[in-house]
Design an enzyme around this catalytic site. Structure first.
Site, PDB file in Angstrom:
ATOM      1  N   HIS A  64       0.909  -1.341   0.085  1.00 21.61           N
ATOM      2  CA  HIS A  64       0.115  -0.151   0.070  1.00 21.61           C
ATOM      3  C   HIS A  64       0.745   1.195  -0.009  1.00 21.61           C
ATOM      4  O   HIS A  64       1.258   1.776   0.962  1.00 21.61           O
ATOM      5  CB  HIS A  64      -0.756   0.135   1.155  1.00 21.61           C
ATOM      6  CG  HIS A  64      -1.880   1.190   1.256  1.00 21.61           C
ATOM      7  ND1 HIS A  64      -3.333   0.800   1.178  1.00 21.61           N
ATOM      8  CD2 HIS A  64      -1.719   2.589   1.348  1.00 21.61           C
ATOM      9  CE1 HIS A  64      -3.972   2.166   1.242  1.00 21.61           C
ATOM     10  NE2 HIS A  64      -2.792   3.026   1.193  1.00 21.61           N
ATOM     11  N   HIS A  66       1.708   5.014  -2.200  1.00 26.56           N
ATOM     12  CA  HIS A  66       1.448   5.892  -3.392  1.00 26.56           C
ATOM     13  C   HIS A  66       2.564   6.268  -4.246  1.00 26.56           C
ATOM     14  O   HIS A  66       3.104   7.466  -4.043  1.00 26.56           O
ATOM     15  CB  HIS A  66       0.567   7.432  -2.594  1.00 26.56           C
ATOM     16  CG  HIS A  66      -0.521   6.923  -1.769  1.00 26.56           C
ATOM     17  ND1 HIS A  66      -1.704   6.899  -2.258  1.00 26.56           N
ATOM     18  CD2 HIS A  66      -0.812   6.551  -0.785  1.00 26.56           C
ATOM     19  CE1 HIS A  66      -2.524   6.549  -1.470  1.00 26.56           C
ATOM     20  NE2 HIS A  66      -2.012   6.302  -0.475  1.00 26.56           N
ATOM     21  N   GLY A  72      -4.361  15.760  -1.695  1.00 27.78           N
ATOM     22  CA  GLY A  72      -5.318  16.877  -2.368  1.00 27.78           C
ATOM     23  C   GLY A  72      -6.481  17.335  -1.167  1.00 27.78           C
ATOM     24  O   GLY A  72      -7.075  18.318  -1.602  1.00 27.78           O
ATOM     25  N   GLU A  73      -6.379  16.654  -0.144  1.00 29.44           N
ATOM     26  CA  GLU A  73      -7.248  17.194   0.810  1.00 29.44           C
ATOM     27  C   GLU A  73      -6.854  18.519   1.335  1.00 29.44           C
ATOM     28  O   GLU A  73      -5.474  18.575   1.720  1.00 29.44           O
ATOM     29  CB  GLU A  73      -7.318  16.288   2.109  1.00 29.44           C
ATOM     30  CG  GLU A  73      -8.042  15.061   1.800  1.00 29.44           C
ATOM     31  CD  GLU A  73      -7.068  13.787   1.759  1.00 29.44           C
ATOM     32  OE1 GLU A  73      -5.989  14.079   1.220  1.00 29.44           O
ATOM     33  OE2 GLU A  73      -7.214  12.513   1.956  1.00 29.44           O
ATOM     34  N   TYR A 133     -11.210   5.512  -3.488  1.00 27.38           N
ATOM     35  CA  TYR A 133     -12.055   5.526  -2.528  1.00 27.38           C
ATOM     36  C   TYR A 133     -13.479   5.455  -3.160  1.00 27.38           C
ATOM     37  O   TYR A 133     -14.520   5.037  -2.260  1.00 27.38           O
ATOM     38  CB  TYR A 133     -11.802   6.983  -1.884  1.00 27.38           C
ATOM     39  CG  TYR A 133     -10.919   7.121  -0.674  1.00 27.38           C
ATOM     40  CD1 TYR A 133      -9.610   6.352  -0.943  1.00 27.38           C
ATOM     41  CD2 TYR A 133     -11.074   7.920   0.288  1.00 27.38           C
ATOM     42  CE1 TYR A 133      -8.638   6.510   0.000  1.00 27.38           C
ATOM     43  CE2 TYR A 133     -10.294   8.220   1.345  1.00 27.38           C
ATOM     44  CZ  TYR A 133      -8.815   7.263   1.158  1.00 27.38           C
ATOM     45  OH  TYR A 133      -7.889   7.349   2.283  1.00 27.38           O
ATOM     46  N   LYS A 158      -8.884  -1.625  -5.083  1.00 32.74           N
ATOM     47  CA  LYS A 158      -8.956  -0.952  -3.770  1.00 32.74           C
ATOM     48  C   LYS A 158     -10.282   0.092  -3.569  1.00 32.74           C
ATOM     49  O   LYS A 158     -10.678   0.414  -4.644  1.00 32.74           O
ATOM     50  CB  LYS A 158      -7.572   0.265  -3.743  1.00 32.74           C
ATOM     51  CG  LYS A 158      -7.544   1.011  -2.292  1.00 32.74           C
ATOM     52  CD  LYS A 158      -6.724   2.325  -2.411  1.00 32.74           C
ATOM     53  CE  LYS A 158      -7.192   2.941  -1.264  1.00 32.74           C
ATOM     54  NZ  LYS A 158      -6.122   4.291  -1.020  1.00 32.74           N
ATOM     55  N   HIS A 197      -9.073   0.552   2.607  1.00 30.84           N
ATOM     56  CA  HIS A 197      -8.696   1.769   3.436  1.00 30.84           C
ATOM     57  C   HIS A 197      -9.727   1.912   4.205  1.00 30.84           C
ATOM     58  O   HIS A 197     -10.859   2.129   4.162  1.00 30.84           O
ATOM     59  CB  HIS A 197      -8.533   3.063   2.595  1.00 30.84           C
ATOM     60  CG  HIS A 197      -8.758   4.242   3.212  1.00 30.84           C
ATOM     61  ND1 HIS A 197      -7.741   5.019   3.774  1.00 30.84           N
ATOM     62  CD2 HIS A 197      -9.718   4.886   3.923  1.00 30.84           C
ATOM     63  CE1 HIS A 197      -8.137   5.912   4.398  1.00 30.84           C
ATOM     64  NE2 HIS A 197      -9.326   5.977   4.604  1.00 30.84           N
ATOM     65  N   HIS A 226      -4.870   0.102   7.535  1.00 32.38           N
ATOM     66  CA  HIS A 226      -4.766   1.158   8.617  1.00 32.38           C
ATOM     67  C   HIS A 226      -5.411   0.779   9.929  1.00 32.38           C
ATOM     68  O   HIS A 226      -6.134   1.465  10.587  1.00 32.38           O
ATOM     69  CB  HIS A 226      -5.505   2.272   8.023  1.00 32.38           C
ATOM     70  CG  HIS A 226      -5.026   2.819   6.655  1.00 32.38           C
ATOM     71  ND1 HIS A 226      -3.811   2.669   6.231  1.00 32.38           N
ATOM     72  CD2 HIS A 226      -5.756   3.347   5.656  1.00 32.38           C
ATOM     73  CE1 HIS A 226      -3.976   3.122   5.090  1.00 32.38           C
ATOM     74  NE2 HIS A 226      -4.786   3.420   4.740  1.00 32.38           N
ATOM     75  N   ASP A 287       1.627   2.890   3.638  1.00 31.96           N
ATOM     76  CA  ASP A 287       0.556   3.773   3.040  1.00 31.96           C
ATOM     77  C   ASP A 287       1.964   5.218   2.622  1.00 31.96           C
ATOM     78  O   ASP A 287       1.676   6.492   2.848  1.00 31.96           O
ATOM     79  CB  ASP A 287      -0.261   4.767   4.269  1.00 31.96           C
ATOM     80  CG  ASP A 287      -1.383   5.539   3.590  1.00 31.96           C
ATOM     81  OD1 ASP A 287      -1.619   5.465   2.212  1.00 31.96           O
ATOM     82  OD2 ASP A 287      -1.971   6.012   4.039  1.00 31.96           O
TER      83      ASP A 287
END
Length: 393
Positions: A64, A66, A72-73, A133, A158, A197, A226, A287
C-alpha cells in the site's frame, strides 16, 4: 549480474543458519552451506559479498504505497509528488503495489500504471490496484473484473470503508466488488484481493463481515488496512484476524508521526500475537508517500503530513529490538505473508528459483548494508548506487 553472497545468516523466513547464496539471471540459483569454485565455474564475472557478520532476509514488499503521489485534501497544494527509486531501495523495499487515494478524479489509474512500469524498468518489481476511494470504482478498461483479467500489473481493487471521505457503499455494492475481483483473480491467476482503506467511523469492519454472510466469498479475499489507526478498529481487527482474515498494520500511522489515537505499529503486532491472531494473517504496509491529513472532531483539516516510506524498515527493526518479536516473524509480516496473500509466488522467500530480492543487514544493529532487487545491487554499504531516471535533476 552474477553475485555470490558468502556465509550470511539466512532467514527464508525460517532461520537457515549460515549459507552461501548464488544469484544469476535475476534469480536465486543456489542456497547451500558452502558454494565451491567448481560450482560457479563458467559463469564469468561474479561479485562476491562477504556476509559472515550479516543476516540476509527477503526484500520488503509494500502492498500500500502511493508511488505516483497522492493527496489533495485541503487543496491542490497538498498533492504529493511521485516517489523516486532510491527512496524505496535505501529502506529495503524491492516490491511495491501502487494505489490511488482520496482523489480518484484528477489522479489517473493510467498514470499509476505507467509509474509502476517505470519503477519496474528502473530495477524493482511493481504492481497496482485498480479503483480508489470511490464507488463505483474508477477503472482503466471499464470494469474491475476486466482490469484484473486484461492488465498484467493489476492484481486487485482498492476501495474505502467507514471513512467520511468514502462513498459509503452498501453491503450489496461491496459484495459485488468482491465478487468481480474474485472472478477476475480466478480468470487471470491473480489474487483478486479487495484492498480496503479503513477509516475510524463506527461501522468499522462490520460491512466486510456482512458482505460475506451467506456467500462462499472467503474472508481472506479482503485486505483491510490502517487497522491500527484507533483503538476501536484495532480491537475489531483482533477478532477479524482470529476468524481467518488478513490484518494489515500501517507502519506510517503511528503516534510518532502525529497520529495520537493510533497504536504504534510494532506494538500492534505484539498485541495481535498475544491475543491469538495467527502470525500468517498479519501484514504491514507503509501508506508511504501519501498525504496524511489530520482532522479534528468536526472533520476539519488541521495538519498535513507525508507518510514516511522508511516506516516499514523502522517498524521491522522495532519489532525485533523493542517488542522482541523473532526475526523470522518480522520477515513474515513485512514480506512472506504479503507475497502469499497476493499470490506473488516468486517473492518473499530465499529459495532456489525465487526472485533475487534480498536485504543484507548488520547482525547486531540491523542497519541495511546491501539491497539486491531482481539480481542487481541497488544499495551498497548502506548507500544507493542506482537511481531513478530523473533523480539527479
Amino acid at each position: 549480474m552474477n553475485i555470490l553472497i558468502k556465509g550470511g545468516e539466512v532467514y527464508s523466513p525460517e532461520k537457515e543458519g549460515q549459507k552461501d547464496i548464488l544469484i544469476t539471471h535475476e534469480k536465486i540459483t543456489v542456497v547451500e552451506k558452502e558454494i565451491h569454485g567448481e560450482d560457479i565455474k563458467g559463469l564469468g564475472k561474479i561479485e562476491v559479498i562477504e556476509a559472515s557478520n550479516f543476516i540476509i532476509i527477503p526484500g520488503f514488499i509494500d502492498q500500500h504505497i502511493h508511488i505516483n503521489g497522492a493527496g489533495g485534501e485541503g487543496g491542490p497544494q497538498y498533492r504529493t509528488p511521485p516517489v523516486q527509486l532510491s527512496q524505496l531501495t535505501k529502506v529495503g523495499i524491492t516490491t511495491v503495489i501502487g494505489v490511488l487515494g482520496t482523489d480518484g478524479v484528477a489522479r489517473s489509474l493510467r498514470e499509476l500504471l505507467m509509474k509502476a512500469r517505470g519503477l519496474e524498468k528502473e530495477g524493482i518489481s511493481a504492481w497496482i490496484y485498480t479503483g480508489a476511494y470511490q464507488v463505483p470504482s474508477p477503472t482503466i478498461t471499464g470494469s474491475v473484473l476486466s482490469d484484473i483479467v486484461l492488465i498484467d500489473k493489476v492484481i486487485g481493487v482498492k476501495m474505502a470503508l467507514s471513512d467520511h471521505r468514502s462513498s459509503h457503499p452498501t453491503v450489496e455494492e461491496l459484495r459485488r466488488i468482491a465478487s468481480d475481483a474474485r472472478v477476475g483473480g480466478i480468470l487471470s491467476g491473480k489474487a483478486g484481493v479487495v484492498h480496503i482503506h479503513m477509516g475510524s467511523e463506527k461501522p468499522g469492519l462490520t460491512p466486510i463481515l456482512k458482505a460475506i454472510e451467506n456467500t462462499d466469498i472467503p474472508i481472506e479475499q479482503f485486505a483491510p488496512t490502517h487497522l491500527n489507526r484507533c483503538e476501536d478498529l484495532f480491537n475489531e481487527s483482533i477478532e477479524f484476524g482470529k476468524a481467518g482474515g488478513y490484518v494489515d498494520i500501517t507502519a506510517g500511522v503511528s503516534p510518532e508521526y502525529g497520529f495520537d489515537e493510533a497504536i504504534k505499529p510494532s506494538r500492534a503486532v505484539k498485541i495481535l500475537l498475544k491475543n491469538g491472531v495467527p502470525i500468517d494473517r498479519i501484514t504491514m504496509s507503509t501508506d508511504g508517500n501519501g498525504s496524511m491529513p489530520k482532522f479534528n472532531e468536526k472533520k476539519e483539516l488541521v495538519r498535513m503530513l507525508i507518510a514516511p516510506v522508511h516506516s516499514l524498515y523502522k517498524e521491522f527493526v522495532d519489532m525485533i529490538k523493542i517488542e522482541k518479536i523473532s526475526i523470522e516473524n518480522a520477515v513474515r509480516i513485512t514480506s512472506t505473508n504479503i507475497a502469499k496473500h497476493l499470490k506473488l509466488f516468486q517473492k518473499g522467500e530465499i529459495q532456489p528459483g525465487k526472485d533475487a530480492d534480498l536485504i543484507v543487514l548488520d547482525k547486531d544493529t540491523l542497519k541495511i548494508k546491501y539491497v539486491i532487487a531482481k539480481g542487481e545491487i541497488l544499495v551498497r554499504e548502506g548507500n544507493p548506487v542506482k537511481f531513478g531516471t530523473f533523480e539527479e535533476y
